[in-house]
Motif scaffolding. Structure first.
Motif, mmCIF file in Angstrom:
data_model
loop_
_atom_site.group_PDB
_atom_site.id
_atom_site.type_symbol
_atom_site.label_atom_id
_atom_site.label_comp_id
_atom_site.label_asym_id
_atom_site.label_seq_id
_atom_site.Cartn_x
_atom_site.Cartn_y
_atom_site.Cartn_z
ATOM 1 N N VAL A 1 2.345 -0.259 -16.076
ATOM 2 C CA VAL A 1 3.018 -1.302 -16.854
ATOM 3 C C VAL A 1 4.475 -1.470 -16.423
ATOM 4 O O VAL A 1 5.332 -1.819 -17.219
ATOM 5 N N ARG A 2 4.695 -1.250 -15.127
ATOM 6 C CA ARG A 2 6.065 -1.170 -14.594
ATOM 7 C C ARG A 2 6.002 -1.400 -13.102
ATOM 8 O O ARG A 2 4.918 -1.468 -12.518
ATOM 9 N N PHE A 3 7.157 -1.490 -12.481
ATOM 10 C CA PHE A 3 7.210 -1.562 -11.028
ATOM 11 C C PHE A 3 6.679 -0.260 -10.419
ATOM 12 O O PHE A 3 6.940 0.826 -10.951
ATOM 13 N N GLY A 4 5.966 -0.346 -9.304
ATOM 14 C CA GLY A 4 5.499 0.852 -8.598
ATOM 15 C C GLY A 4 6.627 1.507 -7.824
ATOM 16 O O GLY A 4 7.576 0.858 -7.421
ATOM 17 N N ASP A 5 6.489 2.788 -7.614
ATOM 18 C CA ASP A 5 7.458 3.534 -6.820
ATOM 19 C C ASP A 5 6.652 4.343 -5.812
ATOM 20 O O ASP A 5 5.888 5.213 -6.238
ATOM 21 N N PRO A 6 6.664 4.074 -4.519
ATOM 22 C CA PRO A 6 7.662 3.304 -3.764
ATOM 23 C C PRO A 6 7.290 1.858 -3.423
ATOM 24 O O PRO A 6 7.955 1.259 -2.565
ATOM 25 N N GLU A 7 6.308 1.247 -4.082
ATOM 26 C CA GLU A 7 5.945 -0.127 -3.715
ATOM 27 C C GLU A 7 7.098 -1.118 -3.901
ATOM 28 O O GLU A 7 7.282 -2.044 -3.095
ATOM 29 N N THR A 8 7.866 -0.928 -4.988
ATOM 30 C CA THR A 8 9.006 -1.818 -5.256
ATOM 31 C C THR A 8 9.953 -1.901 -4.059
ATOM 32 O O THR A 8 10.479 -2.963 -3.741
ATOM 33 N N GLN B 1 0.845 -1.200 0.000
ATOM 34 C CA GLN B 1 0.000 0.000 0.000
ATOM 35 C C GLN B 1 0.873 1.240 0.000
ATOM 36 O O GLN B 1 1.796 1.367 0.805
ATOM 37 N N ASP B 2 0.567 2.130 -0.931
ATOM 38 C CA ASP B 2 1.258 3.409 -1.078
ATOM 39 C C ASP B 2 0.514 4.454 -0.225
ATOM 40 O O ASP B 2 -0.608 4.216 0.210
ATOM 41 N N HIS B 3 1.134 5.602 -0.005
ATOM 42 C CA HIS B 3 0.500 6.728 0.698
ATOM 43 C C HIS B 3 0.678 7.933 -0.200
ATOM 44 O O HIS B 3 1.762 8.521 -0.237
HETATM 45 N N1 GLY Z 1 3.095 4.311 -6.403
HETATM 46 C C1 GLY Z 1 2.379 4.711 -7.537
HETATM 47 C C2 GLY Z 1 3.013 4.429 -8.819
HETATM 48 O O1 GLY Z 1 4.086 3.870 -8.897
HETATM 49 O O2 GLY Z 1 2.424 4.775 -9.832
#
Ligand code: GLY
Ligand code: AMP
Length: 428
Positions: free
Chosen positions: A288-295, A213-215
């Protein structure tokens, strides 16, 4: 093998950190990378832009790169994978036709409708008048989305009709997002808790990673403007094992099967941004890619060498791998420049990272830093991703914030409540 990562943020540092642990890898290059990548024992940066495909292609040949991993969406949408694959190189990421799932919201919505994937009801508009008429009939709350890529800024969650109309005017008439706003999607507001599921795909097989989960809001209590993400944790307890199964069967598998059926097989990371509503999981967006900051919180939990996983995605052999994750949670807190996401200063001296990393379960991923000789300076809105692994979620959060307190730069800002939803859930 030498590996090339394209990108420069915390996501790419986390991927480089993980790839550098592979026994198969000699050097992990990042284009353009950041000082965090450069500091890795096997890491090296090369000053090439993420969209400079001819120069990247030459670099891949020159350094005999065996695998290229693309971080951000822009080069994917522009077809970097198509070009590099046509030149005979192995690339992790979707082709341009598959990247439309993120690059065009209208494509993604129509695709979901064609394949029965649960998402918000919507309308698609080429003219502001018709979008505004639709908003007036639907009423608020309602969500307005620029069709194209807008660096994460193209979405307005409007709590009244005037705000929604204003968002249409800005996107379609003023063109604040350029051509990305030539078309808009207006969609039903979904109530619930958000979660992200990232999945490895090889064109036919889907292997989801643990939830996170992102914030997105800048300030504590989910107040303030939207950002690229102020912190994350994994796993996200809102995604129960039953929901994880439903997301695989109702969202991820139909998506990858649908893309294959439509002639654009999906390879790379499929990121489903989900709203967990009272009626079940619904797709808010595909990336279509890794999430940031989920990765930064999912990848550190992976116990496998990640390089064979990337190669299996490229080769269509993902069904032959078992991917395992540590039970222990992972948390990342973003340290941002004061003022972010609005105006902020750059060039502030950063100290204390080595001290923070004396805890073996703390990793400080660089997102917006630069070197000036020996001095590490801030160079962006999101500066550092202070990441911790731990036992319980509560203990892991404490560990991450203990590390944050050791790091200093002028006007540093972070949220103090990363993980609050999961903590509240465990206290209920
Ligand atoms: N955390 C949201 C994104 O990577 O799009
Ligand atoms: P997106 O770029 O599509 O992920 O949208 C950015 C953020 O806007 C999401 O993370 C949600 O917090 C919010 N959002 C987008 N679509 C909706 C929706 N239909 N209902 C409620 N919130 C939404």
């Amino acid at each position: 093998m030498n590996v090339l990562i394209i990108g420069s943020g915390g996501r790419e540092h986390a991927l480089a950190w993980k790839i550098a642990q592979s026994a198969l890898v000699e050097t992990v290059y990042a284009a353009p990378g950041n000082p965090g990548v450069a500091r890795l024992a096997k890491g090296a940066c090369v000053p090439l832009g993420v969209k400079d495909v001819p120069a990247l292609k030459d670099f891949i040949v020159e350094k005999n790169i065996g695998l290229t991993v693309v971080g951000p969406e822009d080069p994917l949408a522009e077809g970097i994978v198509d070009t590099l694959e046509a030149a005979g190189h192995k690339v992790f990421g979707p082709c341009a036709a598959a990247a439309r799932l993120e690059a065009s919201k209208a494509f993604a919505k129509a695709f979901m409708a064609r394949h029965g994937i649960p998402t918000a009801a919507y309308g698609e508009f080429d003219e502001p008048e018709s979008a505004i008429a639709y908003i007036r009939t639907q009423g608020a709350p309602i969500v307005v989305k620029a069709d194209g890529l807008a660096a994460g800024k193209g979405v307005t969650v409007a709590h009244d009709v005037e705000t929604a109309i204003h968002a249409v005017e800005e996107a379609m008439r003023i063109r604040v997002f350029g051509e990305a706003g030539a078309k808009v999607v207006v969609e039903e507001f979904l109530a619930g808790e958000e979660a992200s599921i990232l999945a490895f795909c090889d064109g036919k097989t889907v292997v989801p990673m643990p939830s996170s989960q992102d914030h997105k809001a800048a300030y504590d209590g989910d107040q303030g403007p939207n950002t690229g993400g102020m912190g994350a944790y994994s796993p996200a307890p809102v995604v129960t094992p039953e929901l994880q199964e439903r997301i695989l069967n109702e969202v991820l598998n139909p998506c990858v099967a649908g893309m294959a059926a439509e002639g654009a097989p999906y390879k790379g990371i499929l990121y489903a941004g989900l709203m967990i509503t009272s009626a079940g999981p619904k797709v808010v967006e595909f990336n279509v890619r890794f999430g940031d900051p989920e990765t930064q919180v999912v990848v550190p939990r992976m116990m496998n060498d990640i390089v064979p996983v990337f190669l299996a995605c490229c080769d269509g052999t993902l069904d032959q791998l078992a991917i395992e994750y540590d039970e222990c949670p992972c948390v990342t807190v973003v340290m941002a420049s004061g003022g972010y996401p609005k105006d902020y200063a750059k060039g502030k001296l950063i100290t204390g990272i080595d001290d923070a990393e004396t805890d073996a379960d703390v990793m400080v991923f660089h997102a917006g830093t630069k070197l000036d000789g020996e001095r590490l300076l801030t160079n962006g809105g999101r500066v550092l991703n202070v990441t911790a692994r731990g036992t319980s979620l509560a203990e892991t959060i404490q560990r991450a914030y203990a590390a944050v307190r050791k790091i200093h730069f002028e006007h540093a800002h972070c949220r103090n409540d990363i993980g609050h939803r999961a903590l509240a859930r465990s206290q209920r």
